[in-house]
Enzyme design. Sequence first.
Site, short mmCIF file in Angstrom:
data_model
loop_
_atom_site.label_atom_id
_atom_site.label_comp_id
_atom_site.label_asym_id
_atom_site.label_seq_id
_atom_site.Cartn_x
_atom_site.Cartn_y
_atom_site.Cartn_z
N ASN A 24 53.78 38.13 46.72
CA ASN A 24 55.20 38.01 47.04
C ASN A 24 55.96 38.88 46.05
O ASN A 24 56.20 38.47 44.91
CB ASN A 24 55.62 36.54 46.94
CG ASN A 24 57.10 36.34 47.20
OD1 ASN A 24 57.78 37.26 47.68
ND2 ASN A 24 57.61 35.16 46.88
N TRP A 25 56.33 40.08 46.50
CA TRP A 25 56.98 41.03 45.60
C TRP A 25 58.44 40.66 45.32
O TRP A 25 59.05 41.25 44.43
CB TRP A 25 56.93 42.44 46.19
CG TRP A 25 55.58 43.10 46.12
CD1 TRP A 25 54.47 42.64 45.46
CD2 TRP A 25 55.21 44.35 46.72
NE1 TRP A 25 53.43 43.54 45.62
CE2 TRP A 25 53.86 44.59 46.39
CE3 TRP A 25 55.89 45.29 47.50
CZ2 TRP A 25 53.18 45.74 46.82
CZ3 TRP A 25 55.22 46.41 47.94
CH2 TRP A 25 53.88 46.63 47.59
N LYS A 26 58.99 39.76 46.14
CA LYS A 26 60.41 39.38 45.98
C LYS A 26 61.29 40.64 45.99
O LYS A 26 61.00 41.57 46.74
CB LYS A 26 60.60 38.53 44.71
CG LYS A 26 59.61 37.37 44.66
CD LYS A 26 59.89 36.38 43.57
CE LYS A 26 58.80 35.30 43.59
NZ LYS A 26 59.08 34.21 42.66
N GLU A 42 63.43 30.00 46.38
CA GLU A 42 64.55 30.88 46.01
C GLU A 42 65.52 31.04 47.17
O GLU A 42 66.72 31.16 46.97
CB GLU A 42 63.99 32.23 45.52
CG GLU A 42 63.38 32.09 44.13
CD GLU A 42 62.23 33.01 43.83
OE1 GLU A 42 62.01 33.99 44.57
OE2 GLU A 42 61.52 32.75 42.82
N SER A 87 53.25 30.67 38.97
CA SER A 87 52.62 31.19 37.75
C SER A 87 51.10 31.34 37.85
O SER A 87 50.40 31.19 36.85
CB SER A 87 53.01 30.34 36.53
OG SER A 87 54.40 30.44 36.31
P1 PGA Z 1 55.26 33.43 40.36
O1 PGA Z 1 56.01 33.31 41.79
O2 PGA Z 1 53.82 33.71 40.65
O3 PGA Z 1 55.96 34.56 39.67
O4 PGA Z 1 55.45 32.13 39.66
C1 PGA Z 1 55.40 32.64 42.85
C2 PGA Z 1 56.33 32.62 44.04
O5 PGA Z 1 57.52 32.38 43.87
O6 PGA Z 1 55.90 32.84 45.18
#
Ligand code: PGA
Length: 249
Positions: free
Chosen positions: A6-8, A92, A204
Amino acid sequence: MIIAANWKMNPTLDVAGGLALALTARHFAPVTRLLFAPHPYLVPMSVRLGGSDVRLGGQDCHQDTVGAHTGDVSAAMLRDCGASVVLLGHSERRADHGESSALVAAKAAQALAHDLDVVICLGESLDERRTGRAEQIVIDQLHASLPKEFPEGRVMIAYEPVWAIGTGEVASVTDIAAMHAAITSELPKSKNGHMPPPILYGGSVNAENAASIFSVDHVGGALVGGASLDAAAFDSICDSARLQMLKSG
Ligand code: PGA
């Protein structure tokens, strides 16, 4: 196992191109890899991924088929840009855009109707966990976020405790085991001998903790944010998933 990047809203187009090329350089079968790219990058990433086994996905879609929704993206548009899957109800989006579980269910129905598979995200806040309500909150979210009816084999779940996302604080294997077991017991049973919807863990996940997370019962993979922006770390997570699959036959 399914490992989703998930690159966001993170990489530049240049960086994204490099990461996509790295994804095509190695194979981790029987692991399935998904890439949730920012919407403007779907077409260039679908070109980069070419005939690889990485499935491309959008990070959201609108609940309507078409219409006056400035700035939004429809499921059909995602399809047209090379996506075959979509991430829905990420915490988010729930926080930044006030998305309710009912809205997530409507989006999921829309995506499924347009031939996109869906990953539905669930997760409790730190306060909800501290006050002993985590399981109930997540199970309520699950029931409210799933469309009433859905074809078997097309829906995946991602359990992501909100307090573990991007914080470096991963849930304990005991808590992951308990939550994944609770979600598993609430999911509809298959009528046609399909596998139940896989439940990914997110929050994480990194190269160091992936193997221990994948050894937990009912963990069907990971949704990876930060570590998916590092090609070597993401490869190492995929490798841990592959080893776990080989181990469990
Ligand atoms: P993270 O994000 O691995 O940086 O905690 C996970 C996610 O929000 O999909």
